[in-house]
Design a protein around this motif. Sequence first.
Motif, short mmCIF file in Angstrom:
data_model
loop_
_atom_site.label_atom_id
_atom_site.label_comp_id
_atom_site.label_asym_id
_atom_site.label_seq_id
_atom_site.Cartn_x
_atom_site.Cartn_y
_atom_site.Cartn_z
N TYR A 170 -8.63 -6.04 2.72
CA TYR A 170 -8.11 -4.87 3.45
C TYR A 170 -9.26 -4.10 4.10
CZ TYR A 170 -6.03 -0.18 3.97
OH TYR A 170 -5.61 1.04 4.44
N THR B 27 -4.97 -1.66 -7.48
CA THR B 27 -6.15 -0.81 -7.25
C THR B 27 -5.70 0.58 -6.85
OG1 THR B 27 -7.46 -2.70 -6.48
CG2 THR B 27 -8.24 -0.50 -5.88
N THR C 227 -9.13 -5.18 -2.97
CA THR C 227 -9.08 -4.45 -1.70
C THR C 227 -10.09 -4.93 -0.67
OG1 THR C 227 -10.45 -2.78 -2.80
CG2 THR C 227 -8.09 -2.31 -2.61
N LEU D 126 0.86 -1.18 0.00
CA LEU D 126 0.00 0.00 0.00
C LEU D 126 0.90 1.23 0.00
CD1 LEU D 126 -2.79 1.38 0.24
CD2 LEU D 126 -2.52 1.24 2.73
N THR E 198 -12.96 2.48 -4.46
CA THR E 198 -12.17 2.19 -5.65
C THR E 198 -12.34 3.26 -6.73
OG1 THR E 198 -12.20 -0.20 -5.28
CG2 THR E 198 -11.87 0.54 -7.56
N TYR F 177 -2.98 0.15 -4.01
CA TYR F 177 -2.94 -1.12 -3.30
C TYR F 177 -2.62 -2.20 -4.32
CZ TYR F 177 -4.59 -4.77 -0.03
OH TYR F 177 -4.69 -5.86 0.80
N TYR G 141 -9.13 -0.35 -11.04
CA TYR G 141 -8.63 -1.68 -10.69
C TYR G 141 -8.14 -2.36 -11.95
CZ TYR G 141 -8.98 -6.74 -9.87
OH TYR G 141 -8.74 -8.10 -9.84
#
Length: 239
Positions: free
Chosen positions: A148, A85, A145, A53, A96, A63, A99
């Motif tokens: 996360y 991403t 993601t 990240l 987002t 990410y 991606y």
Amino acid sequence: MTASNSLRTLAAGLVLVLSTTAAFAAAPAPTPFTATYQVSQGGQVIGEAVITLKSAGNGQWVYSNQTKGTAGIAAALGANSAETTKFRWNNDAPETVSYHYSMDAGFKTKQRHTEVNWGTGQVTVDEGKGPMTYASTPGLVDRNTAPYAIGLALRSGKQAVALPVAVKRNVETQEFKVTGKDAVKVPAGSFQTERVVRSDNESAFNAWYAPQKYPVPVKLAQSDGGNLELQLVSYKSEK
């Protein structure tokens, strides 16, 4: 398992692994990090995944999940996958912006690109066969993601979360919940963890988090698609 299935498992499974956001209360701003995982299948190590990240400036973050086959058929055929991403930090949660996924297994390649236009409220997905467009949803994340975002929710004290996830043709609401607490030992050490399952599809996601230490799982197991398991090897915060 055939070579094709093994490679599909490595690439697709790792995608889902590290496959969630909603508005989380008072979540701290992201902290850059690098997390390295050992990837196993049927008890045999077949690869390595490195998740990073990094700040992209202007309230946006990148990410990335880079996966490489290091043993068995996956290594012999050079199976690699990459997911990147870009997300914005909005209302104390990630959303987002774009991606990109690519997979190269020697004889087979695959890619997907997703763009979210928050000005028009539209998501565009292109896998090389022409774009598909559908409406976005506030708090939207992608499959990269999602784990996360789950970790951030756990850190803020949530025990269940429903996340809008951008998939190929629509926004899919994925539901996750804490089902217990387990002692887990992985290469990075021993941890007291919260076990999380995807409650609307329990075979798709089983992960163990130590949320006050790390925002990503210390262990993740996926039975759907090849019995993949990821175990944390190291985690480094980047100041």
